[in-house]
Enzyme design. Structure first.
Site, PDB file in Angstrom:
ATOM      1  N   GLY A   1       7.269  -0.646  -7.119  1.00 41.29           N
ATOM      2  CA  GLY A   1       6.078  -1.326  -6.607  1.00 41.29           C
ATOM      3  C   GLY A   1       4.834  -0.975  -7.390  1.00 41.29           C
ATOM      4  O   GLY A   1       4.865  -0.171  -8.329  1.00 41.29           O
ATOM      5  N   SER A   2       3.738  -1.564  -6.977  1.00 39.11           N
ATOM      6  CA  SER A   2       2.503  -1.430  -7.759  1.00 39.11           C
ATOM      7  C   SER A   2       1.717  -0.179  -7.401  1.00 39.11           C
ATOM      8  O   SER A   2       0.696   0.100  -8.020  1.00 39.11           O
ATOM      9  CB  SER A   2       1.623  -2.659  -7.531  1.00 39.11           C
ATOM     10  OG  SER A   2       1.224  -2.698  -6.176  1.00 39.11           O
ATOM     11  N   CYS A   3       2.197   0.576  -6.385  1.00 41.38           N
ATOM     12  CA  CYS A   3       1.324   1.651  -5.876  1.00 41.38           C
ATOM     13  C   CYS A   3       1.839   3.065  -6.130  1.00 41.38           C
ATOM     14  O   CYS A   3       1.134   3.880  -6.733  1.00 41.38           O
ATOM     15  CB  CYS A   3       1.109   1.464  -4.390  1.00 41.38           C
ATOM     16  SG  CYS A   3       0.492  -0.167  -4.005  1.00 41.38           S
ATOM     17  N   PHE A   4       3.065   3.366  -5.667  1.00 43.80           N
ATOM     18  CA  PHE A   4       3.491   4.766  -5.706  1.00 43.80           C
ATOM     19  C   PHE A   4       3.462   5.336  -7.123  1.00 43.80           C
ATOM     20  O   PHE A   4       2.884   6.403  -7.355  1.00 43.80           O
ATOM     21  CB  PHE A   4       4.904   4.925  -5.110  1.00 43.80           C
ATOM     22  CG  PHE A   4       4.956   4.868  -3.608  1.00 43.80           C
ATOM     23  CD1 PHE A   4       3.808   4.658  -2.862  1.00 43.80           C
ATOM     24  CD2 PHE A   4       6.151   5.048  -2.936  1.00 43.80           C
ATOM     25  CE1 PHE A   4       3.841   4.608  -1.473  1.00 43.80           C
ATOM     26  CE2 PHE A   4       6.209   5.007  -1.548  1.00 43.80           C
ATOM     27  CZ  PHE A   4       5.055   4.775  -0.820  1.00 43.80           C
TER      28      PHE A   4
ATOM     29  N   ASP B   1      -0.168   5.447  -8.499  1.00 43.47           N
ATOM     30  CA  ASP B   1      -1.044   6.405  -7.818  1.00 43.47           C
ATOM     31  C   ASP B   1      -0.632   7.850  -8.108  1.00 43.47           C
ATOM     32  O   ASP B   1      -1.487   8.718  -8.322  1.00 43.47           O
ATOM     33  CB  ASP B   1      -1.060   6.143  -6.304  1.00 43.47           C
ATOM     34  CG  ASP B   1      -1.753   4.828  -5.972  1.00 43.47           C
ATOM     35  OD1 ASP B   1      -2.323   4.218  -6.894  1.00 43.47           O
ATOM     36  OD2 ASP B   1      -1.715   4.412  -4.800  1.00 43.47           O
TER      37      ASP B   1
END
Ligand code: UGA
Length: 434
Positions: free
Chosen positions: A270-273, A276
């Site tokens: 995904g685009s976050c984990f 980030d």
């Protein structure tokens, strides 16, 4: 209240529609004319459950008229608060690229110069600690020739919306984090969220902007680490012939651990984990701190696709053979393939000289940009016919329901990365951690 949102990506569009639904007058600002036109016609440009209905209700013909989109930054002058929701991509070293946010802040600052009244700017995008105070606020001050705290307010409000369930997550938050460095900005943020707070009784965390920024990274780092820890444990379980899901069910009963985010397998995407964890790791290293747990979190995650492939290798040589990849999205319910575990899986298959046939109910088109040269099937059964192995990457419900289609394979070797398929006679089945 009158609220403006700069940016209409996954987060910007979702919060714009949700704020309109809470009763606010909302203006969504984006430089892309097509996006603006689409929203004004009553449709979102992103795939998110429940969003088409909200955008149609508030931006469409005959709707409430509470949501409209524009390319003009001046529109913020008709509002009381502006949320800055622009992309924060990664640099090559994993650190955060703030250039879009900085460009947005320049535009906002220039616009604020003409403001007669107080206005609060809220950073919504995920940014490393200090970005709001040390980067965004100085730009706003310089461009507006005004002083933060005296002439305008600055706040930071991290989002905890999951793709696919973003509308539901917005409307049922487990917390609302309001970071501000002055009381008036904090009061404005409270006013924006008040309808939601009254409705849901969600706890409100009031803090400064740096802490609010860190809370977002801590939240995602913790969740990513939790998945990596259960994957590490799951790999040990597999080596011992133990079912990691039985172990997870038991430890999840301890409310200090909880049963959520204990599904072991191919790991997170995904685009976050990934972004980030990389950004907060880079920010820590810049201060000469080496975050060992976060590095291990990534290492375990990187390992899982290779383990899936090695289980396949133990059963069948795929060189020159057809292999089905079932699921391409980084999780079910989305067409997003960013950092999907399907990417390293397909790369591994290509290294082995396999003829890859991939299937996903909605994400095939997006994956074509990464892998234009592989075959995309129109159904799971079309992908499985004559394949020597099937690799299960995303646990879409329709993939969990596959049964007799495995019987059409040349050799029915099923390697499951998501515990989507039931072990049964007639197929050679390997679970990643069970
Ligand atoms: C995540 C967070 O959950 C949101 O709170 C946050 O707002 C968002 O990132 C963001 O920063 O924007 P999202 O990336 O949409 O949301 O997806 P999740 O549902 O959290 O799943 C992330 C990944 O973890 C998926 O690839 C999923 O398959 C994997 N996962 C999740 C597991 O492998 N096992 C689990 O038990 C749970």
């Amino acid at each position: 209240m009158r609220v403006s949102i700069v940016g209409s990506g996954y987060v910007g569009t979702t919060i714009a529609a949700c704020f309109a639904d809470l009763g606010h007058e909302v203006i969504n600002i984006d430089i892309d004319e097509d996006i603006v036109e689409t929203i004004n016609s009553g449709a979102p440009t992103i795939h998110e459950d429940g969003l088409p209905e909200l955008v149609a209700e508030h931006a469409g013909q005959g709707g409430t008229g509470r949501l409209r989109a524009t390319t003009e930054y001046d529109a913020i002058l008709d509002t009381d608060a502006t949320f800055l929701s622009l992309p924060t991509p990664q640099n090559d070293d994993g650190s955060i690229d703030l250039s879009s946010m900085e460009a947005g802040a320049v535009q906002l600052g220039k616009t604020l110069e003409a403001a007669d009244d107080w206005h609060t700017i809220v950073v919504k995008s995920t940014v490393v600690p200090g970005s709001t105070e040390d980067v965004i606020t100085p730009i706003l001050e310089e461009e507006s020739r005004k002083t933060a705290g005296d002439d305008f307010g600055v706040g930071m409000n991290p989002e905890f919306l999951r793709e696919g369930t973003a509308v539901q997550d917005f409307l049922n938050p487990d917390k609302i984090v309001l970071g501000a460095d002055d009381d008036r900005a904090l009061a404005d943020m409270h006013d924006v969220f008040q309808p939601l707070i009254s409705k849901t009784k969600a706890p409100v965390v009031e803090t400064d902007t740096r802490t609010a920024e860190m809370i977002k990274y801590a939240n995602n780092s913790f969740l990513a680490a939790k998945v990596s820890l259960i994957n590490d444990i799951g790999n040990i379980c597999k080596e011992h012939g133990i079912d990691a899901y039985e172990v997870a069910d038991a430890i999840g009963l301890d409310d200090r651990i909880s049963e959520r985010f204990l599904r072991s397998g191919l790991g997170w995407g995904g685009s976050c984990f990934g972004k980030d964890v990389a950004a907060i790791t880079a920010a820590a290293q810049e201060r000469e701190y080496n975050p060992a747990m976060l590095r291990a979190t990534v290492e375990v995650n990187d390992r899982q696709p290779n383990r899936l492939l090695s289980f396949m290798d133990a059963h069948v040589d795929v060189s020159g053979e057809r292999v089905a990849v079932l699921g391409l999205a980084f999780k079910p319910g989305t067409d997003d393939v960013r950092d999907s575990r399907a990417i390293p899986v397909i790369e591994g298959l290509q290294e082995r000289g396999a003829n890859v046939v991939a299937y996903d109910p909605v994400a095939a088109e997006n994956m074509q940009e990464h892998f234009p040269g592989i075959n995309y099937a129109s159904s799971a059964s079309a992908a499985l016919g004559s394949a020597v192995a099937a690799l299960v990457v995303t646990d879409w419900e329709e993939i969990t329901e596959i049964e007799e289609e495995f019987d059409t394979m040349a050799t029915p070797v099923v390697i499951d990365g998501r515990r989507a398929i039931d072990r049964r006679d007639g197929i050679v089945y390997e679970g990643l951690t069970w």
